[in-house]
Design a protein around this motif. Structure first.
Motif, PDB file in Angstrom:
ATOM      1  N   ARG B 236     -39.951 -46.271  39.129  1.00  0.00           N
ATOM      2  CA  ARG B 236     -41.348 -46.706  39.253  1.00  0.00           C
ATOM      3  C   ARG B 236     -41.579 -47.488  40.557  1.00  0.00           C
ATOM      4  O   ARG B 236     -42.632 -47.420  41.149  1.00  0.00           O
ATOM      5  CB  ARG B 236     -41.755 -47.556  38.048  1.00  0.00           C
ATOM      6  CG  ARG B 236     -42.416 -46.727  36.949  1.00  0.00           C
ATOM      7  CD  ARG B 236     -43.051 -47.636  35.906  1.00  0.00           C
ATOM      8  NE  ARG B 236     -42.030 -48.278  35.089  1.00  0.00           N
ATOM      9  CZ  ARG B 236     -41.573 -47.765  33.933  1.00  0.00           C
ATOM     10  NH1 ARG B 236     -42.074 -46.640  33.465  1.00  0.00           N
ATOM     11  NH2 ARG B 236     -40.644 -48.380  33.245  1.00  0.00           N
ATOM     12  N   GLN B 244     -43.626 -41.359  43.997  1.00  0.00           N
ATOM     13  CA  GLN B 244     -44.838 -42.077  43.602  1.00  0.00           C
ATOM     14  C   GLN B 244     -45.925 -41.118  43.140  1.00  0.00           C
ATOM     15  O   GLN B 244     -46.588 -41.349  42.136  1.00  0.00           O
ATOM     16  CB  GLN B 244     -45.351 -42.939  44.775  1.00  0.00           C
ATOM     17  CG  GLN B 244     -44.613 -44.256  44.931  1.00  0.00           C
ATOM     18  CD  GLN B 244     -44.567 -45.045  43.632  1.00  0.00           C
ATOM     19  OE1 GLN B 244     -45.513 -45.034  42.852  1.00  0.00           O
ATOM     20  NE2 GLN B 244     -43.455 -45.717  43.371  1.00  0.00           N
ATOM     21  N   THR B 248     -47.370 -41.144  39.309  1.00  0.00           N
ATOM     22  CA  THR B 248     -48.746 -41.560  39.049  1.00  0.00           C
ATOM     23  C   THR B 248     -49.674 -40.376  38.828  1.00  0.00           C
ATOM     24  O   THR B 248     -50.787 -40.535  38.357  1.00  0.00           O
ATOM     25  CB  THR B 248     -49.310 -42.381  40.225  1.00  0.00           C
ATOM     26  OG1 THR B 248     -49.176 -41.574  41.410  1.00  0.00           O
ATOM     27  CG2 THR B 248     -48.552 -43.675  40.431  1.00  0.00           C
TER      28      THR B 248
END
Lengths: 260, 275
Positions: B236, B244, B248
């Motif tokens: 994370r 990333q 996300t």
């Protein structure tokens, strides 16, 4: 022109590689039969779905083919006053040719297509992969019992087809058209040879059973695992089986009855 | 993101693995390690060959290069019988469940026992009911696979995968297409089974949230390479743009929204050739 050649080359190459895969598949399948023998239950289940469930279509078709033979044979033979030989004509055509060939064609349509679709779907839904990961060889557990069942059912179905056809011919010949019943059976008994006619017919159906089961199972196993792939494979099973049955029938007939 | 050093505790090690399908390179020299008793996740977008990796581990596919060692045995060097013996100790849960459709739930779970053991039927019954109880489906033993929901089918397949008491289980996209409740059930089951049976679990998934909730270690794959690895927390925090974007779920980033195409304006204004 170049494109055509390239296309031809590509097709030839893919047919040869398919033939190779098919042969390898057949060898695996034959080797797998050894492990089916100690488990007769697997075989019996498949004999039921491949053989017993084809019983109805085979017997009804046999009856009608026999009845048509009786009718046509009577019209031709009665021109020569030879209608008493109707039994010989019906029985010979059924036992030598129509029994093995027509029942094999029906078998390819009824049982062969079902086998292809079943195996193809098992492949598409990862059941075959799943089995492999459970350390169970799908060839031994799934393919070989089906192959053996098809191979054993075919001669039985062909014999049944011929027997019912002969009864059909008798129903039309002596029942409706007045051929003497005694003559129908006696002439048949006198003229039909056990080895030349009956055994040769059975050999044919054994060969057809072998080839049809092989084609059906291989097409299923080799199918592209999508709905379109399985539909194509099923079509190919029926078409290729029909061609093989008719082609082999010619070769076998030439070998068996060529000397007469 | 440092490399982990292989140690005694490694159950599976994949080293320098390359695999291509046709001209397409699926894996390009990747190395991964899976620790005993842990839940390790392999994540990445669809089409990165996550399922292919599981099939390579199970010996169903042959790599072009590199090796996969499972419990000290090189999977692709084994003879057929040895591979089959190894597979008895490797459970795999397919995305579809891969239940045999002509058998009931009970017979499906009993299938590996009947194929591989000579246990009496009474013993098989006990084992099957125990495994079905573990996945909460003892009451459904008489149902046929077509009467099960997707989540139930996966739980039956899970019971079948653990019926031979394997050392490890590979889960292929266990959460895909599940409603929140079945998803929760599966997350709970995977974690609980891993702990109570002392299993080693490998989860292949693209469900970021569920997977990172239970995984001890995560590998992120993309374009045939390992682009990130570490504990869920480390992943994370990763500074890799790619990781990333994946974590996300951003629509644009290193992985572009658009499939490669020629210039938009040129394409609109060009005439002639129809698609």
């Amino acid at each position: 022109m170049i494109e055509l050649l390239a296309h031809l080359g590509k097709n030839t190459r893919s047919s040869f590689s398919k033939l190779g895969r098919g042969t390898f598949f057949l060898l695996q399948c034959l080797a797998g039969i050894i492990s089916v023998l100690p488990r007769p239950r697997l075989l019996l289940n498949q004999m039921y779905s491949v053989g017993v469930l084809s019983f109805l279509i085979i017997s009804i078709s046999g009856l009608f083919v026999g009845m048509v033979l009786g009718l046509q044979g009577f019209y031709i033979l009665s021109d020569f006053g030879a209608e008493t030989t109707l039994g010989v004509m019906v029985a010979t055509s059924l036992v030598r040719e129509l029994g093995p060939v027509v029942s094999a064609l029906l078998f390819a349509g009824r049982a062969g297509s079902a086998l292809t679709a079943e195996i193809g779907l098992m492949k598409a839904t990862e059941q075959l992969s799943g089995m492999e990961m459970m350390a169970v060889d799908p060839i031994k557990r799934i393919i070989s019992p089906r192959f053996l069942a098809g191979f054993l059912s075919m001669p039985l179905l062909a014999t049944l087809f011929s027997a019912i056809g002969i009864i059909g011919g008798q129903i039309v010949g002596s029942g409706l058209l007045g051929v003497d019943e005694g003559a129908y059976w006696a002439q048949m008994q006198a003229k039909l040879d056990f080895y030349d006619d009956i055994i040769n017919g059975v050999i044919k159906s054994v060969v057809f059973g072998f080839v049809t089961s092989w084609i059906a199972l291989f097409e299923g196993h080799d199918a592209v695992p999508t709905s379109e792939g399985i539909s194509r494979a099923t079509t190919r099973t029926v078409v290729n089986s029909a061609f093989s049955i008719l082609g082999l029938d010619f070769i076998l007939t030439a070998l068996m009855f060529g000397d007469d | 993101m440092g490399n982990r050093i292989s140690c005694q505790n490694t159950l599976i090690s994949v080293s320098n693995l390359s695999f291509s399908r046709g001209d397409k390179k699926i894996f390009d020299d990747i190395s991964l390690e899976f620790e005993r008793g842990k839940i390790t996740a392999i994540m990445g977008p669809s089409g990165t060959g996550k399922t292919t990796l599981l099939k390579l581990m199970g010996g169903q596919l042959l790599p072009n290069q590199g090796s996969i060692i499972v419990d000290g045995q090189n999977v692709h060097r084994l003879r057929r019988s040895e591979l089959y013996n190894l597979r008895k100790r490797m459970g795999m849960l397919f995305q579809s469940g891969a239940l045999l459709t002509d058998m009931s739930v009970y017979d499906n779970v009993a299938f590996p026992l009947r194929e591989h053991t000579k246990l009496p039927e009474s013993m098989i019954r006990t084992l099957v009911l125990m495994k079905l109880e573990a996945v909460g489906l003892r009451g459904a033993y008489s149902l046929m696979p077509n009467e099960l929901s997707g989540g139930m089918a996966r739980r039956v397949a899970l019971a079948r995968a653990i019926v031979l008491d394997p050392m490890m289980i590979m889960y292929d996209e266990p959460f895909t297409g599940q409603d929140p409740i079945s998803m929760g059930v599966l997350v709970h089951l995977i974690k609980a089974l891993n702990k109570t049976l002392g299993l080693t679990s490998i989860i292949v998934s693209h469900d970021v949230h569920e997977t990172s909730a239970i995984a001890d270690y995560i590998y992120v794959l993309s374009g045939g390479k390992v682009v990130g690895q570490g504990t869920p927390e480390a992943i994370r925090q990763s500074d890799s743009e790619w990781v990333q974007q994946f974590m996300t779920g951003a629509a644009d980033g290193p992985v572009h929204f658009h499939y490669p195409a020629k210039d938009y304006m040129d394409d609109l204004l060009s005439t002639g050739k129809r698609y």
